[in-house]
Design a protein around this motif. Structure first.
Motif, mmCIF file in Angstrom:
data_model
loop_
_atom_site.group_PDB
_atom_site.id
_atom_site.type_symbol
_atom_site.label_atom_id
_atom_site.label_comp_id
_atom_site.label_asym_id
_atom_site.label_seq_id
_atom_site.Cartn_x
_atom_site.Cartn_y
_atom_site.Cartn_z
ATOM 1 N N PRO A 81 -4.001 -34.363 80.119
ATOM 2 C CA PRO A 81 -5.899 -33.488 80.307
ATOM 3 C C PRO A 81 -5.696 -34.691 81.350
ATOM 4 O O PRO A 81 -5.455 -36.218 81.724
ATOM 5 C CB PRO A 81 -6.048 -33.335 79.080
ATOM 6 N N TRP A 82 -6.458 -33.730 82.279
ATOM 7 C CA TRP A 82 -6.832 -35.189 83.251
ATOM 8 C C TRP A 82 -8.597 -35.334 82.925
ATOM 9 O O TRP A 82 -9.514 -34.145 81.954
ATOM 10 C CB TRP A 82 -7.199 -34.448 84.926
ATOM 11 N N ILE A 83 -9.485 -36.403 83.206
ATOM 12 C CA ILE A 83 -10.485 -36.565 83.420
ATOM 13 C C ILE A 83 -11.048 -36.476 85.125
ATOM 14 O O ILE A 83 -10.694 -36.947 85.766
ATOM 15 C CB ILE A 83 -10.751 -38.023 82.588
ATOM 16 N N VAL A 84 -12.001 -35.835 84.850
ATOM 17 C CA VAL A 84 -12.993 -35.301 85.525
ATOM 18 C C VAL A 84 -14.590 -35.596 86.160
ATOM 19 O O VAL A 84 -15.646 -35.325 85.071
ATOM 20 C CB VAL A 84 -13.275 -33.221 86.108
ATOM 21 N N LYS A 85 -14.697 -36.808 86.850
ATOM 22 C CA LYS A 85 -16.457 -37.084 86.235
ATOM 23 C C LYS A 85 -16.596 -37.690 88.103
ATOM 24 O O LYS A 85 -15.865 -38.254 88.614
ATOM 25 C CB LYS A 85 -15.883 -38.523 85.674
ATOM 26 N N PRO A 86 -18.087 -37.488 88.351
ATOM 27 C CA PRO A 86 -18.721 -38.006 89.350
ATOM 28 C C PRO A 86 -18.458 -39.525 89.569
ATOM 29 O O PRO A 86 -18.865 -40.153 88.520
ATOM 30 C CB PRO A 86 -20.179 -37.566 89.094
ATOM 31 N N SER A 87 -17.832 -39.672 90.596
ATOM 32 C CA SER A 87 -18.246 -41.188 90.930
ATOM 33 C C SER A 87 -19.177 -42.526 90.878
ATOM 34 O O SER A 87 -19.181 -43.356 90.673
ATOM 35 C CB SER A 87 -17.772 -41.632 93.161
ATOM 36 N N THR B 46 -21.641 -40.764 81.200
ATOM 37 C CA THR B 46 -20.506 -39.437 80.933
ATOM 38 C C THR B 46 -21.601 -37.839 81.565
ATOM 39 O O THR B 46 -20.679 -37.081 81.330
ATOM 40 C CB THR B 46 -20.206 -39.184 79.270
ATOM 41 N N ILE B 47 -22.753 -38.308 82.503
ATOM 42 C CA ILE B 47 -22.898 -37.358 82.943
ATOM 43 C C ILE B 47 -21.954 -36.947 83.739
ATOM 44 O O ILE B 47 -21.879 -37.744 85.001
ATOM 45 C CB ILE B 47 -24.302 -37.271 83.560
ATOM 46 N N GLY B 48 -22.509 -35.115 83.829
ATOM 47 C CA GLY B 48 -21.228 -34.117 84.422
ATOM 48 C C GLY B 48 -19.400 -34.590 85.011
ATOM 49 O O GLY B 48 -18.693 -34.441 85.374
ATOM 50 N N LEU B 49 -19.591 -35.175 83.398
ATOM 51 C CA LEU B 49 -17.671 -35.590 83.103
ATOM 52 C C LEU B 49 -17.165 -34.436 81.974
ATOM 53 O O LEU B 49 -17.746 -33.496 81.657
ATOM 54 C CB LEU B 49 -17.242 -36.356 82.900
ATOM 55 N N LYS C 41 -5.071 -25.675 85.412
ATOM 56 C CA LYS C 41 -5.560 -25.584 87.068
ATOM 57 C C LYS C 41 -7.034 -24.899 86.870
ATOM 58 O O LYS C 41 -7.925 -25.245 87.466
ATOM 59 C CB LYS C 41 -4.227 -24.542 87.623
ATOM 60 N N ASP C 42 -6.966 -24.261 86.223
ATOM 61 C CA ASP C 42 -8.807 -23.277 85.350
ATOM 62 C C ASP C 42 -9.158 -23.944 85.181
ATOM 63 O O ASP C 42 -10.978 -24.444 85.632
ATOM 64 C CB ASP C 42 -8.155 -21.899 85.064
ATOM 65 N N GLU C 43 -8.985 -24.680 84.206
ATOM 66 C CA GLU C 43 -10.387 -25.957 83.831
ATOM 67 C C GLU C 43 -10.694 -26.677 84.552
ATOM 68 O O GLU C 43 -11.153 -27.724 85.553
ATOM 69 C CB GLU C 43 -10.000 -26.610 82.622
ATOM 70 N N LEU C 44 -9.685 -27.399 85.482
ATOM 71 C CA LEU C 44 -9.960 -28.951 86.766
ATOM 72 C C LEU C 44 -10.384 -28.059 87.910
ATOM 73 O O LEU C 44 -11.604 -28.763 88.722
ATOM 74 C CB LEU C 44 -8.839 -28.797 87.399
ATOM 75 N N ILE D 229 -15.844 -37.154 93.398
ATOM 76 C CA ILE D 229 -15.360 -37.166 92.352
ATOM 77 C C ILE D 229 -14.647 -37.848 91.788
ATOM 78 O O ILE D 229 -13.466 -37.960 92.799
ATOM 79 C CB ILE D 229 -15.103 -35.214 92.377
ATOM 80 N N LEU D 230 -14.197 -38.552 90.830
ATOM 81 C CA LEU D 230 -13.176 -39.317 90.154
ATOM 82 C C LEU D 230 -11.928 -38.300 89.802
ATOM 83 O O LEU D 230 -12.718 -37.212 88.844
ATOM 84 C CB LEU D 230 -12.827 -40.618 89.576
ATOM 85 N N ILE D 231 -10.712 -38.163 89.339
ATOM 86 C CA ILE D 231 -10.375 -37.308 88.289
ATOM 87 C C ILE D 231 -8.929 -38.756 88.512
ATOM 88 O O ILE D 231 -8.195 -39.641 88.920
ATOM 89 C CB ILE D 231 -9.132 -36.743 89.462
ATOM 90 N N GLU D 232 -8.905 -38.845 86.802
ATOM 91 C CA GLU D 232 -8.064 -39.641 85.662
ATOM 92 C C GLU D 232 -7.498 -39.345 85.085
ATOM 93 O O GLU D 232 -7.595 -38.592 84.085
ATOM 94 C CB GLU D 232 -9.004 -41.402 85.107
ATOM 95 N N GLU D 233 -6.405 -39.612 84.311
ATOM 96 C CA GLU D 233 -5.527 -39.493 83.007
ATOM 97 C C GLU D 233 -6.809 -39.726 82.138
ATOM 98 O O GLU D 233 -6.872 -40.875 82.264
ATOM 99 C CB GLU D 233 -4.246 -39.960 83.246
ATOM 100 N N PHE D 234 -6.359 -39.340 80.677
ATOM 101 C CA PHE D 234 -7.132 -39.134 80.262
ATOM 102 C C PHE D 234 -5.992 -40.044 79.121
ATOM 103 O O PHE D 234 -4.719 -39.491 78.918
ATOM 104 C CB PHE D 234 -6.730 -37.756 78.850
#
Length: 198
Positions: free
Chosen positions: A25-31, A36-39, A45-48, A62-67
């Protein structure tokens, strides 16, 4: 990093192409947020799409990182007279994920001091914490969050907190106390250190 402008000008397929080398999975978070607000964690794809929409409520970037699966640890850096790393803390969230609620609700996470690592990994993590602090030009204090990967024992620096929390559930004062520095003395030392640097 993805900006709101990128979202407006690029289609999702192009964004997916840019992150294809990252395992799910991907971690999606505000830069530019903390705690962890907004993470979100996205597995498809739908969850992304939902994660991006949610994160953009808090920031323009936004940052997208590998979990990375592993042991979450934190290194409190005490930079008053000499730069040292206080005892490492291992964080075990009882909710399964170390989110905002888990961080700030007493009893929802377990903190183990010192972190349960091999002597070699422990020392390396402390050294990485100090290096990250110094590389960013931090002064007085910081807290460096890391993950020790399950399979490889590789250490990944997640972020450097330049203004770490000082609440009753906060990690930095807990680490300082384990080192023998009580909270009033800790704050006093930061004030004196800051005044000396003026």
């Amino acid at each position: 990093e993805i900006s709101k402008k990128d979202m407006e000008t690029k289609d999702l397929e192009k964004i997916l192409e840019n992150i294809k080398e990252l395992k799910k999975p991907w971690i999606v978070k505000p830069s530019n947020q903390g705690s962890t607000i907004g993470l979100s964690v996205a597995n498809n794809k739908d969850e992304l799409i939902k994660a991006l929409e949610y994160a953009f409520k808090f920031d323009q970037y936004i940052l997208i990182e590998e979990f990375i699966r592993g042991k979450e640890i934190t290194a409190s850096i005490y930079d008053v007279e000499n730069t040292i790393c206080l005892p490492l803390i291992e964080i075990i969230p009882k909710t399964g994920f170390y989110d905002y609620q888990t961080k700030y609700t007493p009893g929802l996470s377990e903190h183990i001091i010192p972190a349960r690592l091999s002597e070699e990994t422990y020392k390396k993590a402390q050294e990485l914490g100090v290096l990250a602090h110094q590389a960013l030009g931090c002064r007085h204090l910081s807290r460096v969050d890391m993950i020790v990967e399950e399979d490889t024992q590789n250490i990944y620096v997640l972020e450097v907190n330049t203004i770490p929390g000082m609440t009753e559930t906060s990690l930095y004062p807990e680490s300082a106390k384990a080192f023998g520095i009580e909270f009033p003395d800790l704050i006093d030392s930061f004030i004196k250190s800051a005044l000396r640097s003026i």
